[in-house]
Design a protein around this motif. Structure first.
Motif, mmCIF file in Angstrom:
data_model
loop_
_atom_site.group_PDB
_atom_site.id
_atom_site.type_symbol
_atom_site.label_atom_id
_atom_site.label_comp_id
_atom_site.label_asym_id
_atom_site.label_seq_id
_atom_site.Cartn_x
_atom_site.Cartn_y
_atom_site.Cartn_z
ATOM 1 N N GLN A 126 0.809 -1.217 0.000
ATOM 2 C CA GLN A 126 0.000 0.000 0.000
ATOM 3 C C GLN A 126 0.845 1.271 0.000
ATOM 4 N N GLY A 127 2.103 1.151 0.262
ATOM 5 C CA GLY A 127 2.974 2.308 0.202
ATOM 6 C C GLY A 127 3.619 2.665 1.521
ATOM 7 N N MET A 128 4.543 3.607 1.434
ATOM 8 C CA MET A 128 5.343 3.978 2.588
ATOM 9 C C MET A 128 4.511 4.516 3.750
ATOM 10 N N GLN A 129 3.532 5.370 3.452
ATOM 11 C CA GLN A 129 2.747 5.951 4.525
ATOM 12 C C GLN A 129 1.928 4.896 5.251
ATOM 13 N N ALA A 130 1.440 3.895 4.508
ATOM 14 C CA ALA A 130 0.698 2.800 5.131
ATOM 15 C C ALA A 130 1.599 2.022 6.085
ATOM 16 N N VAL A 131 2.865 1.848 5.685
ATOM 17 C CA VAL A 131 3.823 1.159 6.541
ATOM 18 C C VAL A 131 4.064 1.966 7.814
ATOM 19 N N LYS A 132 4.256 3.271 7.669
ATOM 20 C CA LYS A 132 4.508 4.121 8.834
ATOM 21 C C LYS A 132 3.309 4.129 9.788
ATOM 22 N N GLU A 133 2.113 4.171 9.238
ATOM 23 C CA GLU A 133 0.918 4.163 10.085
ATOM 24 C C GLU A 133 0.765 2.832 10.808
ATOM 25 N N TYR A 134 1.055 1.748 10.098
ATOM 26 C CA TYR A 134 0.975 0.417 10.715
ATOM 27 C C TYR A 134 1.943 0.323 11.894
ATOM 28 N N LEU A 135 3.175 0.778 11.685
ATOM 29 C CA LEU A 135 4.184 0.697 12.730
ATOM 30 C C LEU A 135 3.866 1.638 13.892
ATOM 31 N N SER A 136 3.321 2.804 13.579
ATOM 32 C CA SER A 136 2.957 3.757 14.632
ATOM 33 C C SER A 136 1.842 3.201 15.508
ATOM 34 N N GLU A 137 0.849 2.587 14.871
ATOM 35 C CA GLU A 137 -0.252 1.987 15.632
ATOM 36 C C GLU A 137 0.248 0.823 16.481
ATOM 37 N N LYS A 138 1.158 0.064 15.933
ATOM 38 C CA LYS A 138 1.727 -1.066 16.666
ATOM 39 C C LYS A 138 2.505 -0.570 17.890
ATOM 40 N N MET A 139 3.237 0.526 17.719
ATOM 41 C CA MET A 139 4.000 1.082 18.832
ATOM 42 C C MET A 139 3.078 1.621 19.917
ATOM 43 N N THR A 140 2.000 2.275 19.508
ATOM 44 C CA THR A 140 1.045 2.804 20.477
ATOM 45 C C THR A 140 0.440 1.680 21.308
ATOM 46 N N ALA A 141 0.083 0.586 20.627
ATOM 47 C CA ALA A 141 -0.492 -0.561 21.324
ATOM 48 C C ALA A 141 0.518 -1.183 22.282
ATOM 49 N N ALA A 142 1.774 -1.264 21.840
ATOM 50 C CA ALA A 142 2.816 -1.843 22.692
ATOM 51 C C ALA A 142 3.061 -0.971 23.916
#
Length: 308
Positions: A224-240
């Protein structure tokens, strides 16, 4: 041309600011010659047969650009740490197995460090103290890992650790603290998980992670692209952050550096950012489409491979 015939005995070496000895089949540089180059700013000895550099290279206190690419050098002399004016070191296409342990504590003015196409297994931990560094090119080595504490590389804009193939399996969590990072190429390694801190790389414009067995983020997100990757990782970090206190120290650093606030406020234009899997790597030397450049027949023939 041989060094025995160079320089002319009447030549005042102390007056030389730029010395070009490339493509001369040189096998050594006399200690006495280097020690007399007191005012040299640019030294270019690329595409020779050098197996080592003289210890007297440490006398070159005004040296800013050193190009030793395309030789047979296995180790850099520790005295190179005395070249404290050095801003660019090109050691590509050698046989380096290590860099001096304390290089990062001494070469504080270096802006571009190119060590691609060597046999490096590790970068010294002191690399993380190169606060002026803007470009780090360490592709085509045997890197097992990167230094853990990268947050001091506040000016790093381009990081290329691609094509370490089966050796590089992880990226350090501190990569999310590279506030100036614009380009990251970690393609063709064995990375399965991108650090979720990468979701905080606000200035990142080019991300290349193809050729890795990625599990997190999954390929459907990567596509889906770079921004989708960044959002996925940001959400994962928030959850962690909510679930695990173990990462609290890292979250604190990210907040302090102003890269993490626990929300996603990407604009539509940012969301349409994309992964540049086809952009040419630093100087275009090590992309898969250019693999022919590395054949023994062609490696050292074109002068321009090592002239930049």
């Amino acid at each position: 041309m041989s060094l025995d015939a160079l320089p002319n005995p009447s030549l005042n070496l102390a007056a030389i600011c730029k010395l070009d000895l490339c493509n001369n089949n040189l096998q050594n540089i006399p200690e006495s010659l280097t020690a007399r180059l007191l005012n040299v700013v640019i030294l270019d000895v690329h595409s020779n047969q050098l197996k080592s550099l003289p210890n007297s290279i440490g006398c070159l206190s005004k040296l800013k650009v050193l190009n030793i690419s395309g030789n047979l050098i296995q180790n850099l002399p520790k005295t190179i740490e005395n070249c404290r004016s050095l801003e660019e070191l090109n050691a590509n296409f050698n046989q380096l197995t290590m860099l001096p342990d304390t290089i990062g504590f001494e070469l504080l003015n270096i802006k571009k460090l190119s060590v691609n196409s060597n046999k490096l297994m590790l970068l010294p931990s002191s690399t993380s103290h190169l606060t002026s560094l803007q470009v780090l090119d360490a592709r085509l080595n045997c890197l097992r890992a990167l230094p853990e504490d990268l947050e001091n590389l506040i000016n790093l804009q381009v990081l290329n650790v691609s094509q370490n193939f089966q050796y590089l399996e992880t990226l350090p969590y501190s990569i999310g603290l590279l506030m100036s990072l614009v380009e990251l190429d970690a393609s063709y390694n064995r990375i399965t998980t991108l650090p979720d801190s990468m979701g905080c790389l606000k200035k990142l414009q080019k991300l290349c992670v193809e050729g890795n067995p990625l599990v997190s983020p999954p390929m459907e997100v990567v596509e889906q692209g770079m921004q989708a990757v960044k959002e996925y990782l940001s959400e994962k970090m928030t959850a962690a952050h909510r679930c695990s206190p173990k990462k609290k120290s890292w979250i604190g650093k990210l907040v302090r550096y102003g890269t993490f606030n626990g929300t996603n406020n990407a604009s539509r234009e940012e969301r349409e950012g994309f992964l540049r899997s086809d952009y040419r790597s630093i100087e275009g030397l090590a992309t898969p489409r250019s693999v022919g450049m590395f054949s023994p027949r062609r490696l050292f023939s074109p002068r321009n491979y090592f002239s930049k």
